[in-house]
Design an enzyme around this catalytic site. Structure first.
Site, PDB file in Angstrom:
ATOM      1  N   ARG A 179      -3.348  -4.323  -0.999  1.00 17.82           N
ATOM      2  CA  ARG A 179      -3.287  -5.639  -2.250  1.00 17.82           C
ATOM      3  C   ARG A 179      -2.212  -6.476  -1.495  1.00 17.82           C
ATOM      4  O   ARG A 179      -0.990  -5.891  -1.674  1.00 17.82           O
ATOM      5  CB  ARG A 179      -3.174  -4.505  -3.475  1.00 17.82           C
ATOM      6  CG  ARG A 179      -3.317  -6.228  -4.791  1.00 17.82           C
ATOM      7  CD  ARG A 179      -3.388  -5.057  -6.323  1.00 17.82           C
ATOM      8  NE  ARG A 179      -4.470  -5.973  -6.948  1.00 17.82           N
ATOM      9  CZ  ARG A 179      -4.073  -5.591  -8.672  1.00 17.82           C
ATOM     10  NH1 ARG A 179      -2.928  -5.436  -8.837  1.00 17.82           N
ATOM     11  NH2 ARG A 179      -5.141  -6.234  -8.594  1.00 17.82           N
ATOM     12  N   TYR A 237       6.934  -5.435  -5.900  1.00 19.08           N
ATOM     13  CA  TYR A 237       6.974  -4.573  -5.122  1.00 19.08           C
ATOM     14  C   TYR A 237       8.245  -4.165  -3.453  1.00 19.08           C
ATOM     15  O   TYR A 237       7.480  -5.530  -3.088  1.00 19.08           O
ATOM     16  CB  TYR A 237       6.873  -3.502  -5.522  1.00 19.08           C
ATOM     17  CG  TYR A 237       6.033  -3.722  -7.067  1.00 19.08           C
ATOM     18  CD1 TYR A 237       7.106  -3.799  -8.166  1.00 19.08           C
ATOM     19  CD2 TYR A 237       5.130  -3.606  -7.757  1.00 19.08           C
ATOM     20  CE1 TYR A 237       7.099  -3.372  -9.817  1.00 19.08           C
ATOM     21  CE2 TYR A 237       4.592  -4.149  -9.060  1.00 19.08           C
ATOM     22  CZ  TYR A 237       6.417  -3.834  -9.945  1.00 19.08           C
ATOM     23  OH  TYR A 237       5.752  -4.393 -11.462  1.00 19.08           O
TER      24      TYR A 237
HETATM   25  C1  LIG Z   1      -1.295  -2.977 -18.385  1.00 26.24           C
HETATM   26  C2  LIG Z   1      -1.020  -3.272 -16.919  1.00 26.24           C
HETATM   27  C3  LIG Z   1      -0.845  -2.647 -16.132  1.00 26.24           C
HETATM   28  C4  LIG Z   1      -1.177  -3.345 -14.831  1.00 26.24           C
HETATM   29  N1  LIG Z   1      -0.003  -2.114 -13.529  1.00 26.24           N
HETATM   30  C5  LIG Z   1      -0.602  -2.579 -12.740  1.00 26.24           C
HETATM   31  C6  LIG Z   1      -0.193  -2.316 -11.451  1.00 26.24           C
HETATM   32  O1  LIG Z   1      -0.416  -0.700 -11.160  1.00 26.24           O
HETATM   33  N2  LIG Z   1      -0.405  -2.437  -9.903  1.00 26.24           N
HETATM   34  C7  LIG Z   1      -1.046  -3.530  -9.442  1.00 26.24           C
HETATM   35  O2  LIG Z   1      -1.151  -4.393  -8.637  1.00 26.24           O
HETATM   36  N3  LIG Z   1      -1.553  -3.907 -10.654  1.00 26.24           N
HETATM   37  C8  LIG Z   1      -1.056  -3.993 -11.822  1.00 26.24           C
HETATM   38  N4  LIG Z   1      -1.499  -4.871 -12.938  1.00 26.24           N
HETATM   39  C9  LIG Z   1      -1.989  -5.595 -12.805  1.00 26.24           C
HETATM   40  C10 LIG Z   1      -3.824  -6.069 -12.177  1.00 26.24           C
HETATM   41  O3  LIG Z   1      -4.051  -4.956 -11.481  1.00 26.24           O
HETATM   42  C11 LIG Z   1      -4.304  -7.009 -12.601  1.00 26.24           C
HETATM   43  O4  LIG Z   1      -3.899  -7.785 -11.216  1.00 26.24           O
HETATM   44  C12 LIG Z   1      -4.059  -8.150 -13.756  1.00 26.24           C
HETATM   45  O5  LIG Z   1      -4.777  -7.983 -15.070  1.00 26.24           O
HETATM   46  C13 LIG Z   1      -5.079  -9.465 -13.755  1.00 26.24           C
HETATM   47  O6  LIG Z   1      -6.695  -9.658 -13.764  1.00 26.24           O
HETATM   48  P1  LIG Z   1      -7.018  -9.277 -15.200  1.00 26.24           P
HETATM   49  O7  LIG Z   1      -7.034 -10.255 -15.257  1.00 26.24           O
HETATM   50  O8  LIG Z   1      -8.996  -9.340 -14.859  1.00 26.24           O
HETATM   51  O9  LIG Z   1      -6.782  -8.393 -15.885  1.00 26.24           O
HETATM   52  C14 LIG Z   1      -1.607  -4.594 -14.370  1.00 26.24           C
HETATM   53  C15 LIG Z   1      -1.432  -5.294 -14.979  1.00 26.24           C
HETATM   54  C16 LIG Z   1      -1.469  -5.381 -16.699  1.00 26.24           C
HETATM   55  C17 LIG Z   1      -2.537  -6.142 -17.548  1.00 26.24           C
END
Ligand SMILES: Cc1cc2nc3c(=O)[nH]c(=O)nc-3n(C[C@H](O)[C@H](O)[C@H](O)COP(=O)(O)O)c2cc1C
Length: 374
Positions: free
Chosen positions: A238, A191
């Protein structure tokens, strides 16, 4: 049996310029990662008590909740039904959320978001999305009419950069009004900030492009303005340093040195935390990528380091044990396990998430995942 690392309380004091400052205090080391859930279907793009309030309350046993990305202005938006934090109605909506979380003894930061070029003119009355340079990310944008190809964005003028810095400052002010314990700058995942950091998306020839220092300038200007309205120890940031081939980002040999510069410079601040993601894809064949993010960046940063992406209970406890991170953020596991912390505590099996309901309106796949523990 000793308590697992993830469940131990966490406190941090930071020494800055020989002064010991109180930093962050959390009841455990499990954070909920920011996740867009696209449930702000109202005209105001505001969080509501019934939906977002209940969703975050259900997950309040986390040491820290980080909300979904929330746009800092109308121009910052790039997806349908994402909530904002720039209007009075939005502040009122978020107040209900923070109250519910606080009533349950939880802590919650809001993620402040500007998508930059990962957007579409449909969101901006036909005008072009803003970006550091006029380079199309060649991605898809999810609009009211479904997926559309992204376009070549407008390179931000200096006054548009200044306005955007003020939008972040204003959003931070609103976050305080709404009762948030802090904010997380979404400087990750391709972004707007990430577009400035990356040489392939930032070809500016003014003070915001060219050198590493210049590409990081916009981020530090935002941070410096924001800390006038919210204490630094309530600001998290982040980064996803080895993101490649996703969200329009292509790494080059300067990418990792850019993140090293930024993260080292953050030692001069007293931030709540630096939140890093391990690579989202296999980057082992890219010579200039780092494959183990926590391990690589931990020695560079003195403050609190939060790590994310692909962790389970075992690997989360281990990354803390190994000394590579202080906190672990879980994304998808928190969608389907509102009581993730208790499940870790009681050794209860995790429920699977349903990715078909990640971004659909309403309570299905949102507030209807049951708890399995008390
Ligand atoms: C449905 C969904 C929406 C996400 N939206 C964001 C977001 O708004 N901002 C962000 O920094 N990362 C977003 N991510 C990334 C997550 O914060 C995270 O980095 C990613 O799911 C990997 O972590 P995990 O393996 O624990 O799911 C999103 C991920 C998912 C699955």
């Amino acid at each position: 049996m000793s308590m697992q690392n993830l469940l131990k309380p966490y406190t941090k004091n930071i020494e800055l310029k020989n002064i010991e400052l109180k930093n962050i205090e959390l009841k455990n080391r499990v954070a909920m990662a920011p996740m867009t859930r696209s449930r702000a279907t109202n005209k105001e793009k505001a969080a509501t008590d019934e939906l977002q309030g209940l969703y975050y309350e259900q997950r309040a046993s986390a040491g820290l909740l980080i909300t979904e990305g929330s746009q800092v202005s109308k121009k910052a938006v790039g997806y349908i039904n994402t909530p904002g934090i720039y209007s009075d109605e939005q502040v009122e909506g978020w107040k209900k959320v923070t109250k519910r979380v606080h009533d349950k003894g939880g802590k919650i930061f809001i993620q402040l978001w500007h998508v930059g070029r990962i957007s579409h003119p449909d969101f901006h009355n036909g005008e072009l999305p803003l970006a550091p340079s006029a380079i199309n990310p060649n991605e898809k944008s999810y609009t009211e009419e479904g997926f559309k190809d992204t376009v070549t964005p407008k390179a931000m003028t200096l006054s548009e950069i200044k306005e955007t810095i003020q939008d972040f400052k204003n959003a931070a002010k609103n976050a305080v009004k709404a009762g948030f314990d802090g904010v997380e700058i979404h400087s990750s995942n391709g972004y707007l900030f990430h577009q400035f950091f990356t040489a392939t998306s930032n070809t500016r020839t003014d003070e915001y492009g060219g050198s590493i220092e210049n590409r990081a300038r916009f981020f530090f200007e935002v941070l410096d303005e924001m800390k006038q309205v919210i204490p630094q120890e309530k600001i998290g940031v982040r980064f996803n340093p080895s993101l490649n081939g996703l969200f329009g980002i292509t790494m080059d040999e300067e990418t990792i040195p850019t993140f090293e510069y930024i993260i080292k410079k953050l030692n001069d601040y007293n931030l709540a935390y630096v939140h890093l993601s391990e690579p989202f894809t296999d980057v082992s064949n890219i010579p200039f990528a780092v494959t183990e993010i926590a391990k690589h960046f931990r020695p560079l940063y003195n403050g609190t380091l939060m790590i994310n992406s692909g962790f389970n209970k075992e690997s989360g406890n281990k990354v803390i044990e190994d000394g590579f991170a202080d906190l672990v953020a879980y994304g998808k596991p928190f969608i389907s396990n509102p009581d993730l912390v208790e499940r870790f505590r009681d050794n209860v099996e995790l429920a699977e998430w349903d990715d078909s309901t990640f971004y659909v309106p309403g309570e299905k796949g949102y507030t209807d995942y049951p708890k399995a523990t008390n």
